[in-house]
Scaffold this active site. Structure first.
Site, PDB file in Angstrom:
ATOM      1  N   HIS A  72       0.844  -1.204   0.000  1.00  0.00           N
ATOM      2  CA  HIS A  72       0.000   0.000   0.000  1.00  0.00           C
ATOM      3  C   HIS A  72       0.875   1.249   0.000  1.00  0.00           C
ATOM      4  O   HIS A  72       1.898   1.291   0.674  1.00  0.00           O
ATOM      5  CB  HIS A  72      -0.905   0.020   1.234  1.00  0.00           C
ATOM      6  CG  HIS A  72      -2.077  -0.923   1.122  1.00  0.00           C
ATOM      7  ND1 HIS A  72      -3.262  -0.719   1.765  1.00  0.00           N
ATOM      8  CD2 HIS A  72      -2.229  -2.078   0.427  1.00  0.00           C
ATOM      9  CE1 HIS A  72      -4.090  -1.701   1.478  1.00  0.00           C
ATOM     10  NE2 HIS A  72      -3.489  -2.547   0.669  1.00  0.00           N
ATOM     11  N   TYR A 201      -9.524   5.204   7.501  1.00  0.00           N
ATOM     12  CA  TYR A 201      -9.745   5.483   8.923  1.00  0.00           C
ATOM     13  C   TYR A 201     -10.787   6.598   9.000  1.00  0.00           C
ATOM     14  O   TYR A 201     -10.538   7.699   8.516  1.00  0.00           O
ATOM     15  CB  TYR A 201      -8.454   5.989   9.582  1.00  0.00           C
ATOM     16  CG  TYR A 201      -7.389   4.931   9.780  1.00  0.00           C
ATOM     17  CD1 TYR A 201      -6.501   4.594   8.768  1.00  0.00           C
ATOM     18  CD2 TYR A 201      -7.250   4.290  11.011  1.00  0.00           C
ATOM     19  CE1 TYR A 201      -5.509   3.636   8.963  1.00  0.00           C
ATOM     20  CE2 TYR A 201      -6.250   3.331  11.221  1.00  0.00           C
ATOM     21  CZ  TYR A 201      -5.397   3.013  10.196  1.00  0.00           C
ATOM     22  OH  TYR A 201      -4.418   2.065  10.401  1.00  0.00           O
ATOM     23  N   PRO A 293      -4.787  -0.413  18.723  1.00  0.00           N
ATOM     24  CA  PRO A 293      -4.470  -0.831  17.356  1.00  0.00           C
ATOM     25  C   PRO A 293      -4.547   0.262  16.291  1.00  0.00           C
ATOM     26  O   PRO A 293      -4.197   0.017  15.130  1.00  0.00           O
ATOM     27  CB  PRO A 293      -5.516  -1.924  17.070  1.00  0.00           C
ATOM     28  CG  PRO A 293      -6.633  -1.654  18.020  1.00  0.00           C
ATOM     29  CD  PRO A 293      -6.037  -1.016  19.225  1.00  0.00           C
ATOM     30  N   LYS A 297       0.649  -0.719  15.122  1.00  0.00           N
ATOM     31  CA  LYS A 297       2.048  -0.868  15.552  1.00  0.00           C
ATOM     32  C   LYS A 297       2.350  -2.143  16.347  1.00  0.00           C
ATOM     33  O   LYS A 297       3.520  -2.488  16.541  1.00  0.00           O
ATOM     34  CB  LYS A 297       2.459   0.347  16.414  1.00  0.00           C
ATOM     35  CG  LYS A 297       2.600   1.626  15.624  1.00  0.00           C
ATOM     36  CD  LYS A 297       3.867   1.628  14.798  1.00  0.00           C
ATOM     37  CE  LYS A 297       3.899   2.701  13.746  1.00  0.00           C
ATOM     38  NZ  LYS A 297       3.738   2.234  12.365  1.00  0.00           N
ATOM     39  N   TYR A 385       3.675   6.095  10.297  1.00  0.00           N
ATOM     40  CA  TYR A 385       2.854   4.972   9.837  1.00  0.00           C
ATOM     41  C   TYR A 385       3.716   3.913   9.144  1.00  0.00           C
ATOM     42  O   TYR A 385       3.565   2.717   9.402  1.00  0.00           O
ATOM     43  CB  TYR A 385       1.730   5.464   8.909  1.00  0.00           C
ATOM     44  CG  TYR A 385       0.588   4.477   8.840  1.00  0.00           C
ATOM     45  CD1 TYR A 385      -0.525   4.611   9.668  1.00  0.00           C
ATOM     46  CD2 TYR A 385       0.647   3.382   7.984  1.00  0.00           C
ATOM     47  CE1 TYR A 385      -1.560   3.678   9.645  1.00  0.00           C
ATOM     48  CE2 TYR A 385      -0.380   2.445   7.948  1.00  0.00           C
ATOM     49  CZ  TYR A 385      -1.476   2.605   8.779  1.00  0.00           C
ATOM     50  OH  TYR A 385      -2.483   1.671   8.743  1.00  0.00           O
TER      51      TYR A 385
HETATM   52  C1  PHB Z   1      -6.141  -4.669  10.330  1.00  0.00           C
HETATM   53  O1  PHB Z   1      -6.214  -4.820   9.100  1.00  0.00           O
HETATM   54  O2  PHB Z   1      -6.408  -5.574  11.111  1.00  0.00           O
HETATM   55  C2  PHB Z   1      -5.739  -3.353  10.876  1.00  0.00           C
HETATM   56  C3  PHB Z   1      -5.274  -2.368  10.029  1.00  0.00           C
HETATM   57  C4  PHB Z   1      -4.913  -1.134  10.546  1.00  0.00           C
HETATM   58  C5  PHB Z   1      -5.021  -0.899  11.888  1.00  0.00           C
HETATM   59  C6  PHB Z   1      -5.462  -1.888  12.748  1.00  0.00           C
HETATM   60  C7  PHB Z   1      -5.829  -3.127  12.247  1.00  0.00           C
HETATM   61  O3  PHB Z   1      -4.676   0.320  12.387  1.00  0.00           O
END
Ligand code: PHB
Ligand code: APR
Length: 390
Positions: A72, A201, A293, A297, A385
């Site tokens: 990505h 997000y 989450p 990280k 990130y």
């Molecule tokens: C996930 O795909 O499980 C995932 C992706 C990004 C995050 C947390 C979990 O910040």
């Protein structure tokens, strides 16, 4: 039984350490209380930073990762009707992330350990540790209904937040820091093609939501929910209603539905135990620190610890040098606290706080605005990130 390095826990931390030690000619035994099937199918995180990918490739673990991992180049932030893409390529000189489920990393590591005839015991539950300050610490565990002992030269606690290793350090000697959040995440794995090419997000009036993925045919979605909610409180209809409302806030974008094949609720917590070494016991990964989450990280910090720990143990066995073992906690904690800060920042930016009088929301809006017009601020988010440099 005796080995050089006794490792508790077959998560990413324990398995990767065992693999890297083997490549350096150091013998280890991994004890895992769950079954192989359980650890290979437990749905967890899914984002690998560039540095984690590089380490896995260097360690010869890249075959499936290169084929199935999804590279990505950015993420989208959605604030109600406004959206902004953080472009990793331009902001981080071409670094990125790879979306590859933690359980896939686990499968690759278990296959590699077994291929090398590594000692990996499933359904082996560690019950206590002793002689931590001697040159031969011991692990007591139960396996096949029998009580067994493993003596080793170093004992490594990779047994997660609820494991037995951290509590083996006397409380009076543990330097701990914690923050709890007034919400949890409800996660669902869905048999449907992802609805976007990159992660979204969303900060919406009803709370946070995240659209992520695992493969071209599997989506992974999350919803902010009250911390005391049980999974039975969320019918499929309620889950889809909330996901549509929170994510479909921009024109011409729809979330694809499909059968929900896994669901669970995860509490949100920030926690660090700075005492990562106690005599011959060393802690790594979730055993020593937890992040919410939102910054993706958790797995990356576990991998980061193991990078330092494998180098430290290799130096000790090769040259008898204790320097890297001594600096192990401070080496890890530099990255751990950066990850803690970033995860707290992303969490604070994106969630609804029940007790908010409107102040927090205004701060979130101001920060989102800033990310939209300031390349300095967007660069800071992108750099964190994709992962700060080692
Ligand atoms: C996930 O795909 O499980 C995932 C992706 C990004 C995050 C947390 C979990 O910040
Ligand atoms: N005896 C043996 N094994 C144990 C014991 C015990 N007493 N207690 C816990 N374990 C095992 C667990 O069953 C688990 O498989 O230790 C393992 C710890 O693995 P993880 O929880 O995956 O921790 P870690 O390897 O540090 O990886 C961190 O996992 O929770 C995610 O978000 C987190 O992605 C991050 C990653």
């Amino acid at each position: 039984m005796h080995t050089q390095v006794g490792i508790i826990g077959a998560g990413p931390a324990g398995l990767l350490l065992s693999h890297l030690l083997h490549r350096a000619g150091i013998e280890s035994v991994v004890l895992e209380r769950r079954s192989r099937h359980y650890v290979e199918n437990r749905i967890r995180a899914g984002v690998l930073e560039q540095g984690s990918v590089d380490l896995l490739l260097e360690a010869g673990l890249g075959q499936r990762l290169l084929r199935q991992g999804m590279q990505h180049h950015g993420v989208e932030l959605r604030f109600g009707a406004r959206s902004h893409r953080i472009d990793f390529d331009s902001l981080t000189q071409g670094k990125g992330i790879v979306v590859y489920g933690q359980q896939e990393v686990i499968k690759d590591l278990i296959a590699a350990r077994q291929h090398a005839d590594g000692q990996l015991l499933f359904e082996a539950e560690v019950v206590s540790l002793d002689e931590l300050h001697s040159k031969q610490p011991r692990i007591h565990y139960k396996h096949n209904g029998r009580e067994e002992q493993l003596s080793c030269e170093f004992l490594i606690g990779c047994d997660g937040y609820h494991g037995v290793s951290r509590p083996a350090i006397p409380e009076s000697e543990r330097k701990e820091f914690e923050r709890r959040y007034p919400f949890a995440w409800l996660g669902v794995l869905v048999e449907a093609a992802p609805s976007a090419e990159e992660l979204i997000y969303a900060n919406s009036a009803d709370g946070f939501a995240l659209h992520s993925m695992r493969s071209p045919s599997l989506s992974r979605n999350y919803l902010q929910c009250p911390p005391g909610d049980r999974i039975e409180d969320w019918s499929e209809e309620r889950i889809w209603d909330a996901l549509h409302t929170r994510l479909e806030t921009v024109p011409d974008w729809n979330l694809r539905e499909g059968p929900i094949v896994e669901r669970g609720i995860t509490p949100m917590r920030s926690y660090v135990c700075e005492t990562m070494r106690h005599g011959r016991l060393l802690l790594a990964g979730d055993a020593a620190h937890i992040v919410p989450p939102t910054g993706a990280k958790g797995m990356n910090l576990a991998i980061s610890d193991i990078r330092y720990l494998s180098a430290a143990l290799t130096a000790w066995y090769r040259d008898g040098s204790e320097e890297l073992l001594d600096s192990y906690p401070s080496d890890c904690l530099r990255r751990v606290w950066r990850g803690e800060h970033f995860s707290w920042y992303m969490t604070s930016l994106l969630h609804r706080f029940d007790d908010d009088s409107g102040f927090q929301q205004r701060l979130q809006q101001a920060e989102f605005d800033y990310l939209c017009y300031s390349s300095a601020q967007a660069t800071a988010l992108a750099e964190n990130y994709v992962g700060i440099a080692y």
